[in-house]
Design a protein around this motif. Structure first.
Motif, PDB file in Angstrom:
ATOM      1  N   ASN A   1     -27.594  23.659  49.655  1.00 37.31           N
ATOM      2  CA  ASN A   1     -26.653  23.185  51.071  1.00 37.31           C
ATOM      3  C   ASN A   1     -24.990  23.370  50.227  1.00 37.31           C
ATOM      4  OD1 ASN A   1     -26.928  20.796  50.443  1.00 37.31           O
ATOM      5  ND2 ASN A   1     -26.012  20.082  51.605  1.00 37.31           N
ATOM      6  N   VAL A   2     -25.651  24.232  48.926  1.00 41.63           N
ATOM      7  CA  VAL A   2     -23.573  24.105  48.442  1.00 41.63           C
ATOM      8  C   VAL A   2     -23.548  25.650  48.286  1.00 41.63           C
ATOM      9  CG1 VAL A   2     -22.108  24.150  46.287  1.00 41.63           C
ATOM     10  CG2 VAL A   2     -23.761  22.307  47.350  1.00 41.63           C
ATOM     11  N   GLY A   3     -23.337  26.495  48.255  1.00 39.86           N
ATOM     12  CA  GLY A   3     -22.505  28.089  47.880  1.00 39.86           C
ATOM     13  C   GLY A   3     -20.866  28.317  47.864  1.00 39.86           C
ATOM     14  N   ILE A   4     -20.687  29.703  47.876  1.00 36.39           N
ATOM     15  CA  ILE A   4     -19.243  29.726  47.549  1.00 36.39           C
ATOM     16  C   ILE A   4     -18.073  30.140  48.958  1.00 36.39           C
ATOM     17  CG2 ILE A   4     -18.788  31.453  46.213  1.00 36.39           C
ATOM     18  CD1 ILE A   4     -20.128  31.199  43.483  1.00 36.39           C
ATOM     19  N   VAL A   5     -17.368  30.383  48.517  1.00 38.47           N
ATOM     20  CA  VAL A   5     -16.715  30.659  49.185  1.00 38.47           C
ATOM     21  C   VAL A   5     -15.725  31.592  48.511  1.00 38.47           C
ATOM     22  CG1 VAL A   5     -13.716  30.629  50.150  1.00 38.47           C
ATOM     23  CG2 VAL A   5     -15.182  28.612  50.851  1.00 38.47           C
ATOM     24  N   PHE A   6     -16.130  33.060  48.531  1.00 40.68           N
ATOM     25  CA  PHE A   6     -15.275  34.157  47.372  1.00 40.68           C
ATOM     26  C   PHE A   6     -14.143  34.797  48.164  1.00 40.68           C
ATOM     27  CE2 PHE A   6     -14.618  38.071  45.507  1.00 40.68           C
ATOM     28  CZ  PHE A   6     -15.985  37.507  44.569  1.00 40.68           C
ATOM     29  N   ASP A   7     -13.190  34.343  47.296  1.00 49.12           N
ATOM     30  CA  ASP A   7     -11.215  34.819  47.403  1.00 49.12           C
ATOM     31  C   ASP A   7     -11.317  36.017  47.064  1.00 49.12           C
ATOM     32  OD1 ASP A   7      -8.755  32.998  48.519  1.00 49.12           O
ATOM     33  OD2 ASP A   7      -8.414  34.468  46.752  1.00 49.12           O
ATOM     34  N   LEU A   8     -11.182  36.823  47.715  1.00 48.85           N
ATOM     35  CA  LEU A   8     -10.882  38.341  46.856  1.00 48.85           C
ATOM     36  C   LEU A   8      -9.772  37.990  45.619  1.00 48.85           C
ATOM     37  CD1 LEU A   8     -11.260  41.327  46.615  1.00 48.85           C
ATOM     38  CD2 LEU A   8      -9.831  41.936  48.610  1.00 48.85           C
ATOM     39  N   GLY A   9      -9.031  37.239  46.022  1.00 54.96           N
ATOM     40  CA  GLY A   9      -7.541  36.999  45.306  1.00 54.96           C
ATOM     41  C   GLY A   9      -7.641  36.672  43.345  1.00 54.96           C
ATOM     42  N   HIS A  10      -8.516  35.616  43.830  1.00 50.24           N
ATOM     43  CA  HIS A  10      -9.589  34.352  42.953  1.00 50.24           C
ATOM     44  C   HIS A  10     -10.199  35.686  41.713  1.00 50.24           C
ATOM     45  CE1 HIS A  10      -8.499  30.363  45.269  1.00 50.24           C
ATOM     46  NE2 HIS A  10      -7.875  31.128  45.043  1.00 50.24           N
ATOM     47  N   SER A  11     -10.876  36.088  42.586  1.00 52.55           N
ATOM     48  CA  SER A  11     -11.672  36.760  41.971  1.00 52.55           C
ATOM     49  C   SER A  11     -10.985  38.639  41.219  1.00 52.55           C
ATOM     50  CB  SER A  11     -12.724  38.289  43.370  1.00 52.55           C
ATOM     51  OG  SER A  11     -13.559  38.763  42.226  1.00 52.55           O
ATOM     52  N   PHE A  12      -9.631  38.475  42.241  1.00 51.31           N
ATOM     53  CA  PHE A  12      -8.856  39.862  40.741  1.00 51.31           C
ATOM     54  C   PHE A  12      -8.392  39.034  39.558  1.00 51.31           C
ATOM     55  CE2 PHE A  12      -7.357  42.258  44.715  1.00 51.31           C
ATOM     56  CZ  PHE A  12      -9.318  43.113  44.111  1.00 51.31           C
ATOM     57  N   PHE A  13      -8.054  37.454  40.162  1.00 53.69           N
ATOM     58  CA  PHE A  13      -7.903  36.439  39.493  1.00 53.69           C
ATOM     59  C   PHE A  13      -8.139  36.212  37.830  1.00 53.69           C
ATOM     60  CE2 PHE A  13      -5.521  32.005  39.166  1.00 53.69           C
ATOM     61  CZ  PHE A  13      -4.578  32.960  37.699  1.00 53.69           C
ATOM     62  N   ALA A  14      -9.562  36.046  38.408  1.00 54.52           N
ATOM     63  CA  ALA A  14     -10.953  36.340  37.319  1.00 54.52           C
ATOM     64  C   ALA A  14     -10.835  37.604  36.460  1.00 54.52           C
ATOM     65  CB  ALA A  14     -11.608  35.242  37.704  1.00 54.52           C
TER      66      ALA A  14
END
Lengths: 332, 332, 332, 332
Positions: free
Chosen positions: B193-206
């Protein structure tokens, strides 16, 4: 050994906050208490002091008394040009009334600087810049930056002024963002009493070669002050000196000898999670140790290597000192 | 057209502060008022709500009532794991008592989530990580991160949890810093029951390719939520959607169609100097316009180009749509 | 002192070219001559050897003889998966015939590895990735990468394979671009004989914390080999070890002790403008000096500092060693 | 619509090689054949031509004839200052004999420029700079750069010269690395006939705001030429125009209108894996489409937004045009 006097930005002894830990990383600290904490370090002789002062009703007289009591001198006055009312800019704010307020605050800082015998007024116009493509008219941004600072500088030719450039934060793009661009803007001001505060960390952050950039500024006669710290080169992390870029910090200190910098060296750290007094002591210990390393530097061997652009030979001269083994030398 | 429901992180309607404008960019806004501002946007249907709530004495009942009144649903509860007491870490704090406090706050967030019918509890452990080389034992950091979140997740198998990764800020190095690393850590948790919140900006930043990374997460069945914003790729600027990376945002929305994401799309912006309601409206307008662009996308032509890895052909398909002239098509 | 055996990628003793100095930085060097140059270093015991060999008609027998004559062992065979015919990809090439060629070249590399008693076959699929937004179907890219390497690995369960990840170059986005993502792809392969070559410079370039990432790989049992070099963290500059990131290189070597790495350590440098033999010697001298520094590291003091996440204390332990003065210690 | 004439660097129609695909990405192409390929594009009117020419025995007369035959003009001559013999520098080489060779090659380029009626001689001193800390004496590097170019420029006051700055590659640190620094160096030259080639991609790569930087250069009267391309902002990827930074490319073209640039616009691409002729056509199509977008730009609305530094309003004006729906406008 360059026996530099040390100083600090007073903010490093105050309270830190950021956009997440909105309850701040520690308690409030007013200007008087911050001066006392600076004195605790034991080697801090000068301070760059923000104006308005922190704390309700703290007066110039009280600050002067605290400085006298602790044996610390005011080195610079830095007006708070980056608070709420300046969020769209200080000297470049779209509203001329706010631009005038920035100039007035600059003028007030001059007055405080005279009262506290500070050597210069520092401008760090952190809100001057932009965040989005197409947001501003770049030529007007340039002109307003130049005109605003010129206006303050002309109001008191007896005072020295200095701009501290930084690539970004709090704006995603700050106006004064590199040594070279700041030198061009200063040219456009056409006044003699505006120079540069060279912050080592900001130079790393601007992806400059600090040992190169500081010489560029010095050769043009615009080097007013030196601030030291370290970061990961992608943000203004304001860490203790030499903790990431040890070799380049050494190279920077060597450059200060080349330009015969007499000091002082000011620390500009934000020890969010560390003890501020210990954070300052760590940096000073590191700088002094690096100065001892430089005392042992074989300048002839280095000059010979640099005369050939011989990277390996130059590096060996340096790494031999840092790794302290003689092993390298034996090899050559 | 993917007719997504929209949402937002409630923080985008609250007060912003940073380390320079310590008097904040605007007035305080409590949770109730923030819900009302979200409702003003007109298209916000769900909110990610921080706990503890902002404002003195705001109760769960009051929040539930405000949600009901505005017709907004609680999508997620995000506990404040990054305030002063967690400055050295939440699940990874060196002191086991503070680690327990983090777990307790996580457990409390579950309770609030149930009370507000939120779909998931989000962890954004912003203080978990390190700032300096040699500061931490990396294996212990990993283990504590995994164990802490596992512990909360196991306490309520009926609740969904999601981790939002970010490369840095407020720590210079955050523990959950990329999609791939977070997937590995979730594996180690050994819970479902643990997954990911995919934040578009955080993905750009990474420095990820968001359209690629979101598919990686989705294929492993770990995609819980989507947050959108934009930035300059070197910091989490939390800007309005599509204002810098228009083409990659379009590519990201196309990827959401590929994985058949049903929504909602949450905005995660920090409009420091803008009107929050307008900032949200701008992003929603942009997303809807990009969705209309996608409706006109020639999927066969794009697939054919991608089948050959033909960059120019693929780009023409896309630029023709954005530049809207038919000029490109005439050429081929 | 970890008395590591040293090795190198054979390419560091060959000819360098780039897109500007198209007449190359020096003369051509065939595989035999490169082995001899490696032997000149004096401390190189193993080599990672490219296949096909450099030079017209150089045979396996000749290479074996040169190795024997110089007392050097083949550590790895790295097939040239990144030449002209693979410019759009090797295992991910859009044309299945070229994908098969990549597999065939991998299979041939296994044969050479057996003939030269090499310990592993290395894949560095430098052309697998993309350059433009929308250029490729990311899911197919992932699947082809996984399937291609799985196919080669399954063809010889007795051979060890290792993937060397890099963020970019020659593609603007390479497929295997970080330690975590490569671990996920290896999982998907579902075979036991594929692991990771951990290149220190590539880890810097990927903006990882190398001392952390190498432990992540090792704990999952996937660490096959270690390569060392340095860079400016924004490109794969392939510089001599420790010349930029001295502190993090020290931290990395400390991590190798933690995971009880037995060696060897391979150099991966491109000394475009330096003497290759001297460039290797410089790196080895630096690594040995750093190992001596580590021998003196106060592990208890460091562990105590790390137990508190005490950045300043941890840094003092380290800087005291590097600056070699005792000054720091006196202070505490 | 600014009806710009288009041009290109001739290299984009020649052979590409890099340090990995040492068998090159395609066959050799001599200068004559490259001119013919440029002509195939259909819209290329001017070329920046490298000297020495590519191909055995290609003469100035043959080049002039090929230009005449294809109806293309020589816009610039760019001497190969970055080949093997200049690997440690051209104007800054440690050996004065090589520095003289660089000056001689510059002088020869003037002669060719006159013979081909080229408008300017371009200096791109790609090997002038350094790779390692401590490698060079920065003041000498500055002086040699300034003196070398001044010397060539003074030799022919009737010829225009232009420096193309780039942050790095092939050196890890190039000397002329930003617009501002290049302007300062040009000042130090004290001659009137040296200016700047503003390469859009290099400006992105230098982390400048191109629309701002080009106005800075133009206002100082130093803008000689414009080159266009795109990249991922961390390397000089030399991609087709507008494929990554569409919005900023539009902003840049708007800035060219502000400064009333009359053209031409030169493409500077390295289509390693694409057809060069198609790569050029794609860029020209994109630029023309962006120019049509600019024709429809509501300048009053934009000026009003910029007058308030109103990011959201300014963005809406622009995104409305790109997303072409009128949806945005309806909202306001």
């Amino acid at each position: 050994m360059a026996n530099y006097e040390f100083g600090a930005g007073i903010w490093m002894f105050q309270q830190f906050i950021d956009r997440y830990a909105t309850d701040a990383y520690g308690p409030e600290v007013d200007t008087i208490k911050a001066i006392e904490k600076a004195a605790e370090v034991g080697d801090i002789r000068v301070l760059d002091i923000n104006y308005p002062f922190a704390g309700d009703g703290v007066t110039v007289a009280e600050v002067r008394e605290a400085l006298k009591r602790t044996g610390i001198r005011a080195q610079a006055i830095t007006p708070h040009l980056y608070m709420r009312e300046f969020q769209l800019g200080s000297f470049t704010h779209p509203d001329p009334k706010i631009r005038q307020k920035a100039i007035d605050l600059g003028t007030k800082a001059i007055e405080i600087a005279h009262e506290l015998d500070a050597r210069y007024v520092k401008f760090w116009p952190g809100q001057d810049g932009f965040d989005y493509p197409f947001q501003v008219d770049y030529q007007r941004l340039w002109d307003n930056s130049v005109e605003g600072i010129r206006s303050v500088a002309q109001s008191d030719p007896s005072m020295q002024f200095a701009i501290e450039y930084k690539a970004k934060e709090p704006r995603s793009h700050m106006f004064f963002n590199s040594s070279a661009r700041t030198l061009l803007a200063i040219e456009d001001m056409g006044v003699d009493n505006v120079g540069i505060v060279f912050d080592l960390g900001h130079s790393f952050f601007a992806k400059e070669t600090p040992a190169e950039a500081v010489q560029l500024v010095a050769r043009r006669g615009k080097l007013v002050s030196i601030e030291l710290n370290d970061n990961w080169r992608e943000w203004d992390d304001d860490m203790a000196v030499g903790t990431v870029h040890l070799i380049e910090t050494l190279e920077f200190l060597a450059a200060l000898r080349t330009i015969q910098w007499q000091g002082p060296l000011l620390l500009d750290q934000f020890p969010f999670r560390e003890n501020s007094v210990e954070a300052a002591r760590s940096s000073i210990l590191t700088i002094r140790a690096l100065e001892r390393v430089l005392d042992r530097l074989d300048l002839n061997a280095l000059a010979a290597a640099q005369g050939r652009h011989d990277a390996l030979a130059a590096q060996r001269v340096v790494l031999d000192l840092l790794l302290g083994t003689g092993l390298v030398k034996d090899h050559d």
